[in-house]
Design a protein around this motif. Sequence first.
Motif, PDB file in Angstrom:
ATOM      1  N   VAL A 102       0.823  -1.213   0.000  1.00  0.00           N
ATOM      2  CA  VAL A 102       0.000   0.000   0.000  1.00  0.00           C
ATOM      3  C   VAL A 102       0.863   1.271   0.000  1.00  0.00           C
ATOM      4  O   VAL A 102       1.820   1.407   0.751  1.00  0.00           O
ATOM      5  N   HIS A 103       0.509   2.181  -0.894  1.00  0.00           N
ATOM      6  CA  HIS A 103       1.248   3.436  -1.074  1.00  0.00           C
ATOM      7  C   HIS A 103       0.326   4.435  -1.756  1.00  0.00           C
ATOM      8  O   HIS A 103      -0.766   4.077  -2.198  1.00  0.00           O
ATOM      9  N   TYR A 104       0.765   5.690  -1.839  1.00  0.00           N
ATOM     10  CA  TYR A 104       0.012   6.641  -2.669  1.00  0.00           C
ATOM     11  C   TYR A 104       0.967   7.243  -3.708  1.00  0.00           C
ATOM     12  O   TYR A 104       2.189   7.178  -3.547  1.00  0.00           O
ATOM     13  N   ASP A 105       0.393   7.763  -4.790  1.00  0.00           N
ATOM     14  CA  ASP A 105       1.189   8.464  -5.810  1.00  0.00           C
ATOM     15  C   ASP A 105       0.700   9.902  -5.873  1.00  0.00           C
ATOM     16  O   ASP A 105      -0.415  10.210  -5.437  1.00  0.00           O
ATOM     17  N   GLU A 106       1.520  10.767  -6.447  1.00  0.00           N
ATOM     18  CA  GLU A 106       1.123  12.187  -6.527  1.00  0.00           C
ATOM     19  C   GLU A 106       0.602  12.533  -7.913  1.00  0.00           C
ATOM     20  O   GLU A 106       0.718  13.669  -8.363  1.00  0.00           O
ATOM     21  N   TRP A 119      -4.532   5.951  -1.301  1.00  0.00           N
ATOM     22  CA  TRP A 119      -3.682   4.796  -1.028  1.00  0.00           C
ATOM     23  C   TRP A 119      -4.178   3.588  -1.811  1.00  0.00           C
ATOM     24  O   TRP A 119      -5.406   3.408  -1.938  1.00  0.00           O
ATOM     25  N   HIS A 120      -3.255   2.794  -2.326  1.00  0.00           N
ATOM     26  CA  HIS A 120      -3.668   1.565  -3.010  1.00  0.00           C
ATOM     27  C   HIS A 120      -2.637   0.456  -2.814  1.00  0.00           C
ATOM     28  O   HIS A 120      -1.440   0.689  -2.821  1.00  0.00           O
ATOM     29  N   HIS A 121      -3.211  -0.738  -2.616  1.00  0.00           N
ATOM     30  CA  HIS A 121      -2.436  -1.992  -2.498  1.00  0.00           C
ATOM     31  C   HIS A 121      -2.860  -2.810  -3.704  1.00  0.00           C
ATOM     32  O   HIS A 121      -4.069  -2.871  -4.005  1.00  0.00           O
ATOM     33  N   PHE A 128      -2.013   4.910 -16.671  1.00  0.00           N
ATOM     34  CA  PHE A 128      -1.970   6.218 -17.352  1.00  0.00           C
ATOM     35  C   PHE A 128      -1.875   7.265 -16.246  1.00  0.00           C
ATOM     36  O   PHE A 128      -2.856   7.544 -15.565  1.00  0.00           O
ATOM     37  N   TRP A 129      -0.653   7.805 -16.031  1.00  0.00           N
ATOM     38  CA  TRP A 129      -0.455   8.784 -14.948  1.00  0.00           C
ATOM     39  C   TRP A 129      -0.564  10.199 -15.513  1.00  0.00           C
ATOM     40  O   TRP A 129       0.088  10.529 -16.508  1.00  0.00           O
ATOM     41  N   TYR A 130      -1.407  11.001 -14.904  1.00  0.00           N
ATOM     42  CA  TYR A 130      -1.570  12.404 -15.318  1.00  0.00           C
ATOM     43  C   TYR A 130      -1.105  13.334 -14.200  1.00  0.00           C
ATOM     44  O   TYR A 130      -1.443  13.111 -13.025  1.00  0.00           O
TER      45      TYR A 130
HETATM   46 ZN    ZN Z   1       0.764   3.339  -7.339  1.00  0.00          ZN
END
Ligand code: ZN
Length: 330
Positions: free
Chosen positions: A180-184, A260-262, A277-279
């Motif tokens: 589990v982590h988050y991205d910006e 957050w996602h695992h 697809f990261w924006y």
């Molecule tokens: Zn991620």
Amino acid sequence: PGLRVDPVGADGPSADVPLVPGGVIRHKHGYMRRYFFPMEPVPVILTDTNLVKPALSWNLEYLEKNLGDGDFSVFYSKDHKFKYYDQAKYNDKVVPDFTPPMSQATMKFSEFLVKFRQWKHGQPRMYLQHPLNDSVGKAIKDDFLAFNWKWLESVQKEHNWGNLSSNLIYIGMEGNVTPVHYDEQENFFAQVEGFKRCILFPPETFECLYPYPVFHPHDRQSQVDFDKPDFESFPKARHLRGFECVLEPGDVLYIPKYWWHHVESLLGAGHTTSINFWYKSGPLTQVEYPLKPQRKVAMIRNLEKVVTEALGNPFEVGPLFEALALGRYI
Ligand SMILES: [Zn+2]
Ligand SMILES: CC[C@@H](CC(=O)C(=O)O)C(=O)O
């Protein structure tokens, strides 16, 4: 011993489910690892976007034929977890006892496939994670151009997002876990082959997931180990409640920035292939009150950076905030 499997349905556990310490839960497509917190279904999975429809033919044979002769980044892990770390923040003076939880190698796709297919239980697990770039063959380029960009661009415009920053392709072994982590960045996560379980928590879960300090190589990752939770050190982890789903080929999950996602590839269900697809987020609008949790997380990150920078020593950050808050604000 140690394997607790819910024999859901007459057939019960299949013999090929490897020993999973916490036990597993039967799913129609395979097995999911059991965790200590309650979950409810993710309310929305996008099943009809046709976002990556051309990629639904991207089985491993097609990819071997058409991915081209570029180099690919492959991660190895001694266990099932592929916990991201930022090599650039890996400073043995600041985090002396840090040992990278996974190693990385660069190889041609054909080499990856040979190793991937020869893998035996007990060997380090593998996870290919690489940006789709113009080194790919023509067929992949044509498929990529035929993704549903019209839909994506309409969403990007409607929500005033910034530019598409990258598309990564992920090819993982069954049972692989991204802790589990988050991205910006905003993320549309598209499932191409196999079945991936995603467990999401809103940004305000920050207090229950205890992310590493911003200066730490595991910045944005949770210190809470879902397989062996340390409730002494992280007592609020007891209050975790997740949203879960199992993505099937063609499904798209919107993972909002700071959520957050695992992510795990189902056990007993074969390898998985995904594309994200990261924006970048759009320009900052004026601040609305009450502050959204995402805004508070961004503020905490900025505070950590400024104070760590000003003190010149990350280990003075805690005592400073303690002096600031204890007996005065808490
Ligand atoms: Zn991620
Ligand atoms: C390796 C990344 C992870 C997905 C993810 O974290 C993201 O797309 O942000 C997964 O699929 O295992």
